[in-house]
Design an enzyme around this catalytic site. Structure first.
Site, PDB file in Angstrom:
ATOM      1  N   MET A   1       4.239  -4.375  -3.427  1.00  0.00           N
ATOM      2  CA  MET A   1       3.177  -3.365  -3.458  1.00  0.00           C
ATOM      3  C   MET A   1       2.141  -3.609  -2.371  1.00  0.00           C
ATOM      4  SD  MET A   1       4.356  -1.284  -5.524  1.00  0.00           S
ATOM      5  CE  MET A   1       3.030  -0.153  -5.208  1.00  0.00           C
ATOM      6  N   GLU A   2       1.886  -4.863  -2.065  1.00  0.00           N
ATOM      7  CA  GLU A   2       0.924  -5.186  -1.019  1.00  0.00           C
ATOM      8  C   GLU A   2       1.434  -4.731   0.349  1.00  0.00           C
ATOM      9  OE1 GLU A   2      -0.255  -7.170  -4.591  1.00  0.00           O
ATOM     10  OE2 GLU A   2       1.702  -7.023  -3.636  1.00  0.00           O
TER      11      GLU A   2
ATOM     12  N   CYS B   1      -1.219  -3.908 -10.853  1.00  0.00           N
ATOM     13  CA  CYS B   1      -0.889  -4.989  -9.918  1.00  0.00           C
ATOM     14  C   CYS B   1      -1.741  -6.216 -10.202  1.00  0.00           C
ATOM     15  CB  CYS B   1      -1.136  -4.558  -8.474  1.00  0.00           C
ATOM     16  SG  CYS B   1       0.168  -3.550  -7.792  1.00  0.00           S
ATOM     17  N   HIS B   2      -1.127  -7.377 -10.048  1.00  0.00           N
ATOM     18  CA  HIS B   2      -1.859  -8.633 -10.192  1.00  0.00           C
ATOM     19  C   HIS B   2      -2.646  -8.930  -8.910  1.00  0.00           C
ATOM     20  CE1 HIS B   2       1.393  -9.061 -13.147  1.00  0.00           C
ATOM     21  NE2 HIS B   2       0.570  -9.849 -13.797  1.00  0.00           N
TER      22      HIS B   2
ATOM     23  N   ASP C   1      -6.606   9.525  10.103  1.00  0.00           N
ATOM     24  CA  ASP C   1      -8.052   9.729  10.074  1.00  0.00           C
ATOM     25  C   ASP C   1      -8.660   9.673  11.473  1.00  0.00           C
ATOM     26  OD1 ASP C   1     -10.666   9.998   8.836  1.00  0.00           O
ATOM     27  OD2 ASP C   1     -10.949   7.886   9.346  1.00  0.00           O
TER      28      ASP C   1
END
Length: 160
Positions: A113-114, A76-77, A128
């Site tokens: 992707m972000e 990824c950039h 969590d």
């Protein structure tokens, strides 16, 4: 089917060169869900968790994850995001939290992707924070819902 852009002619992984691409406004929206026991959902909704506001922490975690996406996904950039949002909807009927992430920028490559990373990490954070009271939670249905901008056509996921 189109060619895989992250592989060269010999099949080696490489980072795509976006240097010659035009800067355009780009937006991506992703979704995820985390299913849980009804008592766990009620604990989240009532903000009664001893660790604090679960959704507030998950929101910050998702935003941070979007900003760190290029550190997590090897090809990824690094991007200069102009906005990131992570939102939640409590679904009492199905005992789940629906997560939506939206990322935007003016740049040479997309932000899918972000957005996907944002919702994934938000879901992991909920897990969590609540695992002490509910180890049966299930994270799923992580998907790209919509994307706009760039050279390829806009995309909107079809309803299932």
């Amino acid at each position: 089917m189109t060619e895989l852009t992250h592989l060269d002619a010999q099949g080696n992984a490489h980072m795509v060169d976006v240097g010659g691409k035009a800067v355009t406004s780009r937006v991506a929206i992703a979704a995820a869900e985390i299913r849980m026991n009804a008592d766990t959902l009620a604990l989240i909704a009532g903000r009664g968790h001893k660790k604090g506001d679960v959704l507030a922490v998950a929101r910050i975690a998702g935003i941070q994850a979007a900003k760190k996406c290029s550190d997590l996904i090897p090809l990824c950039h690094p991007l200069m995001l102009t906005s990131v949002s992570v939102d939640f909807e409590l679904d009492n009927a199905l005992n789940r939290v629906l997560i939506t992430g939206r990322c935007a920028l003016d740049g040479k490559t997309g932000v899918e992707m972000e957005a996907l990373t944002a919702v994934s990490v938000a879901a992991l954070t909920i897990y969590d924070m609540c695992k002490a009271v509910d180890k049966d939670m299930v994270i799923g249905d992580i998907c790209l819902s919509e994307k706009k901008g760039g050279k390829s056509d806009d995309y909107k996921r079809k309803a299932e």
